[in-house]
Design a protein around this motif. Structure first.
Motif, PDB file in Angstrom:
ATOM      1  N   ASP A 188       0.845  -1.188   0.000  1.00 58.57           N
ATOM      2  CA  ASP A 188       0.000   0.000   0.000  1.00 58.57           C
ATOM      3  C   ASP A 188       0.882   1.240   0.000  1.00 58.57           C
ATOM      4  O   ASP A 188       1.300   1.725   1.046  1.00 58.57           O
ATOM      5  CB  ASP A 188      -0.912  -0.012   1.224  1.00 58.57           C
ATOM      6  CG  ASP A 188      -1.834   1.197   1.261  1.00 58.57           C
ATOM      7  OD1 ASP A 188      -1.925   1.904   0.239  1.00 58.57           O
ATOM      8  OD2 ASP A 188      -2.453   1.437   2.312  1.00 58.57           O
ATOM      9  N   VAL A 189       1.173   1.730  -1.207  1.00 63.19           N
ATOM     10  CA  VAL A 189       2.007   2.930  -1.359  1.00 63.19           C
ATOM     11  C   VAL A 189       1.185   4.070  -1.968  1.00 63.19           C
ATOM     12  O   VAL A 189       1.722   4.929  -2.686  1.00 63.19           O
ATOM     13  CB  VAL A 189       3.263   2.631  -2.217  1.00 63.19           C
ATOM     14  CG1 VAL A 189       4.278   1.832  -1.428  1.00 63.19           C
ATOM     15  CG2 VAL A 189       2.893   1.886  -3.507  1.00 63.19           C
ATOM     16  N   GLY A 190      -0.101   4.082  -1.699  1.00 62.39           N
ATOM     17  CA  GLY A 190      -0.954   5.157  -2.193  1.00 62.39           C
ATOM     18  C   GLY A 190      -1.076   5.135  -3.701  1.00 62.39           C
ATOM     19  O   GLY A 190      -1.211   4.080  -4.324  1.00 62.39           O
ATOM     20  N   GLN A 191      -1.017   6.332  -4.306  1.00 63.52           N
ATOM     21  CA  GLN A 191      -1.149   6.455  -5.755  1.00 63.52           C
ATOM     22  C   GLN A 191       0.186   6.126  -6.411  1.00 63.52           C
ATOM     23  O   GLN A 191       0.871   6.991  -6.954  1.00 63.52           O
ATOM     24  CB  GLN A 191      -1.624   7.866  -6.119  1.00 63.52           C
ATOM     25  CG  GLN A 191      -1.928   8.088  -7.593  1.00 63.52           C
ATOM     26  CD  GLN A 191      -3.104   7.261  -8.098  1.00 63.52           C
ATOM     27  OE1 GLN A 191      -3.931   6.791  -7.319  1.00 63.52           O
ATOM     28  NE2 GLN A 191      -3.184   7.068  -9.401  1.00 63.52           N
ATOM     29  N   ALA A 192       0.556   4.859  -6.325  1.00 60.15           N
ATOM     30  CA  ALA A 192       1.860   4.394  -6.808  1.00 60.15           C
ATOM     31  C   ALA A 192       1.819   2.871  -6.891  1.00 60.15           C
ATOM     32  O   ALA A 192       0.786   2.261  -6.634  1.00 60.15           O
ATOM     33  CB  ALA A 192       2.965   4.864  -5.860  1.00 60.15           C
ATOM     34  N   ASP A 193       2.944   2.274  -7.274  1.00 61.27           N
ATOM     35  CA  ASP A 193       3.044   0.822  -7.383  1.00 61.27           C
ATOM     36  C   ASP A 193       4.287   0.311  -6.670  1.00 61.27           C
ATOM     37  O   ASP A 193       5.371   0.902  -6.796  1.00 61.27           O
ATOM     38  CB  ASP A 193       3.155   0.405  -8.858  1.00 61.27           C
ATOM     39  CG  ASP A 193       1.820  -0.014  -9.456  1.00 61.27           C
ATOM     40  OD1 ASP A 193       0.782   0.380  -8.904  1.00 61.27           O
ATOM     41  OD2 ASP A 193       1.822  -0.717 -10.478  1.00 61.27           O
ATOM     42  N   SER A 194       4.148  -0.791  -5.958  1.00 65.42           N
ATOM     43  CA  SER A 194       5.298  -1.527  -5.425  1.00 65.42           C
ATOM     44  C   SER A 194       4.828  -2.932  -5.067  1.00 65.42           C
ATOM     45  O   SER A 194       3.888  -3.097  -4.291  1.00 65.42           O
ATOM     46  CB  SER A 194       5.887  -0.842  -4.196  1.00 65.42           C
ATOM     47  OG  SER A 194       7.081  -1.492  -3.788  1.00 65.42           O
ATOM     48  N   GLY A 250       7.260   2.488  -5.426  1.00 66.64           N
ATOM     49  CA  GLY A 250       6.402   3.571  -4.968  1.00 66.64           C
ATOM     50  C   GLY A 250       7.003   4.937  -5.234  1.00 66.64           C
ATOM     51  O   GLY A 250       7.973   5.084  -5.979  1.00 66.64           O
ATOM     52  N   ASN A 251       6.427   5.971  -4.619  1.00 59.00           N
ATOM     53  CA  ASN A 251       6.928   7.335  -4.733  1.00 59.00           C
ATOM     54  C   ASN A 251       8.194   7.522  -3.898  1.00 59.00           C
ATOM     55  O   ASN A 251       8.542   6.676  -3.073  1.00 59.00           O
ATOM     56  CB  ASN A 251       5.860   8.323  -4.253  1.00 59.00           C
ATOM     57  CG  ASN A 251       4.749   8.508  -5.265  1.00 59.00           C
ATOM     58  OD1 ASN A 251       4.968   8.997  -6.364  1.00 59.00           O
ATOM     59  ND2 ASN A 251       3.535   8.104  -4.890  1.00 59.00           N
ATOM     60  N   ARG A 252       8.849   8.657  -4.077  1.00 58.84           N
ATOM     61  CA  ARG A 252      10.065   8.960  -3.341  1.00 58.84           C
ATOM     62  C   ARG A 252       9.866   8.814  -1.834  1.00 58.84           C
ATOM     63  O   ARG A 252      10.673   8.221  -1.126  1.00 58.84           O
ATOM     64  CB  ARG A 252      10.513  10.396  -3.676  1.00 58.84           C
ATOM     65  CG  ARG A 252      11.877  10.772  -3.132  1.00 58.84           C
ATOM     66  CD  ARG A 252      12.063  12.279  -3.264  1.00 58.84           C
ATOM     67  NE  ARG A 252      11.739  12.744  -4.603  1.00 58.84           N
ATOM     68  CZ  ARG A 252      12.630  12.990  -5.551  1.00 58.84           C
ATOM     69  NH1 ARG A 252      13.905  12.821  -5.303  1.00 58.84           N
ATOM     70  NH2 ARG A 252      12.246  13.438  -6.738  1.00 58.84           N
ATOM     71  N   GLU A 253       8.731   9.352  -1.331  1.00 60.18           N
ATOM     72  CA  GLU A 253       8.492   9.317   0.109  1.00 60.18           C
ATOM     73  C   GLU A 253       8.108   7.929   0.608  1.00 60.18           C
ATOM     74  O   GLU A 253       8.001   7.699   1.825  1.00 60.18           O
ATOM     75  CB  GLU A 253       7.402  10.318   0.506  1.00 60.18           C
ATOM     76  CG  GLU A 253       6.055  10.097  -0.139  1.00 60.18           C
ATOM     77  CD  GLU A 253       5.857  10.909  -1.418  1.00 60.18           C
ATOM     78  OE1 GLU A 253       4.692  11.207  -1.745  1.00 60.18           O
ATOM     79  OE2 GLU A 253       6.864  11.230  -2.077  1.00 60.18           O
ATOM     80  N   ASP A 254       7.889   6.980  -0.298  1.00 59.76           N
ATOM     81  CA  ASP A 254       7.551   5.621   0.106  1.00 59.76           C
ATOM     82  C   ASP A 254       8.776   4.748   0.340  1.00 59.76           C
ATOM     83  O   ASP A 254       8.647   3.613   0.816  1.00 59.76           O
ATOM     84  CB  ASP A 254       6.684   4.946  -0.967  1.00 59.76           C
ATOM     85  CG  ASP A 254       5.355   5.648  -1.162  1.00 59.76           C
ATOM     86  OD1 ASP A 254       4.722   5.969  -0.150  1.00 59.76           O
ATOM     87  OD2 ASP A 254       4.962   5.878  -2.324  1.00 59.76           O
ATOM     88  N   GLY A 255       9.952   5.275   0.007  1.00 58.00           N
ATOM     89  CA  GLY A 255      11.177   4.480   0.117  1.00 58.00           C
ATOM     90  C   GLY A 255      11.375   3.882   1.499  1.00 58.00           C
ATOM     91  O   GLY A 255      11.695   2.701   1.649  1.00 58.00           O
ATOM     92  N   GLY A 256      11.179   4.703   2.541  1.00 58.27           N
ATOM     93  CA  GLY A 256      11.375   4.223   3.908  1.00 58.27           C
ATOM     94  C   GLY A 256      10.392   3.139   4.285  1.00 58.27           C
ATOM     95  O   GLY A 256      10.755   2.146   4.940  1.00 58.27           O
TER      96      GLY A 256
END
Length: 351
Positions: free
Chosen positions: A46-52, A68-74
């Motif tokens: 669950d990375v919001g409006q993104a994919d992982s 995911g997005n940049r802020e999803d890295g952590g």
């Protein structure tokens, strides 16, 4: 004595028949709790409006499709570490949009990496430059992805690339790497953001697109998951990775209607949080009690409340773009509850 021996022989033959027949079951897809005996797991994060998507293969290897997005890295790094993984054998960056590659530099920094697959498409964005930098820092080489390339190929386990199949497209999304995963009698297709042109090429080239589970293309956008492609895949289940109340209106109603007409069960990360599918090679189990990592719903009226940041003592609406890291979140059921706890409203999303 002969009668006793004959009886024993009949009993042994019956036991052998039961053993043989039990090994000949067809593939089944069920909606049960994920079993600990399953030896293939697919995590739609669950990375919001993104994919992982994290894959744990039955041979002990792992793959990560997008970050995911940049802020999803952590979050992605923390999730992978939490389940005890220290090496990712295959990184697949489907295409160079930030909502797919944004978290990958952080992932590459934190894990032992085997191979990196990317399409023949570049970008002049800072995040794409950061990704290339981290790949170089680890001494890794990029394998150019193209349809027909095999990543894993054994009798029971196959993981292949079935797109992209051309060198030039008008849209960056069409360069998306599409993977098919087969484990014994069960199968998955992961489409990135592939749209109509790529889908039509896969059909024209005669790929076997049949799969039990489809990761719906482009977060459920109307230019992906076209009817003819969907018919060829003919999945029992579809997973949509999408952010709640996103600016794009994803998933589009046209796509949901296509899925509904075919009787396909849809799982959405904006509704369920991280979704895990597990396969023993004969059936696929989905986790029933998927945790919603970003929101808490009131069981009575289904409303979504507020997420506080333990460090800043600020609370946000769940759709805010400045949400804290998962480990710093606290849930409040009302503004009054948040403010009684000493939290202040976030100026951008509340005031």
């Amino acid at each position: 004595m002969n009668f006793i021996k004959a009886t024993k022989m009949k009993f042994l033959i019956l036991i052998l028949l039961l053993v043989v027949l039990s090994g000949c079951t067809d593939a089944k897809v069920s909606n049960q709790n994920v079993s600990s005996s399953s030896n293939l797991k697919v995590h739609f994060l669950d990375v919001g409006q993104a994919d992982s998507i994290l894959i744990q293969f039955p041979n002990g290897e792992t793959a990560l499709i997008d970050g995911g997005n940049r802020e999803d890295g952590g979050f992605v790094v923390g999730y992978i570490k939490k389940i005890g993984i220290n090496k990712i054998n295959y990184i697949i960056a489907t295409h160079p949009h930030e909502d797919h590659i944004g978290g990958l530099p952080e992932v590459i920094k934190n894990f032992d990496i085997g191979k990196v697959y990317m399409p023949n498409k570049t970008s002049n964005t800072k995040i794409f430059e950061n990704l290339l930098k981290e790949i170089k820092n680890k001494g890794l080489k990029i394998t150019r992805a193209k349809g027909g390339l095999s990543i894993i190929d054994t009798d029971d386990l196959k993981f292949t690339i079935i797109a992209p199949n051309s060198e030039k497209y008008d849209e960056t999304n069409e360069y998306s790497i599409v993977n098919k995963l087969i484990y014994k009698n069960t199968s998955f297709i992961f489409t990135g953001d592939a749209e109509r042109d790529s889908e039509e090429e896969m059909i024209k080239l005669g790929y076997n697109l049949k799969a039990d589970v489809l990761k719906v293309g482009h977060h459920g956008g109307r230019t992906s998951t076209n009817y003819e492609f969907l018919k060829r895949v003919n999945p029992r289940f579809a997973v949509i990775s999408v952010g709640k109340d996103n600016d794009y209106g994803h998933p589009h109603k046209e796509v949901l209607e296509r899925l509904n007409r075919m009787g396909i069960k849809v799982f959405r990360t904006d509704e369920l949080g991280t979704i895990i599918a597990a396969s023993d090679g004969h059936k696929i189990d989905f986790n029933k009690d998927v945790a919603n990592n970003n929101m808490v719903k009131n069981k009575k009226d289904n409303k979504i409340f507020y997420i506080g940041n333990k460090k800043t003592k600020v609370y946000h609406v769940p759709t805010c773009k400045s949400l804290p890291k998962q480990e710093n979140r606290v849930i409040f059921h009302s503004r009054e509850e948040a403010e009684k706890a000493g939290y202040k409203p976030h100026k951008n999303c509340i005031e």
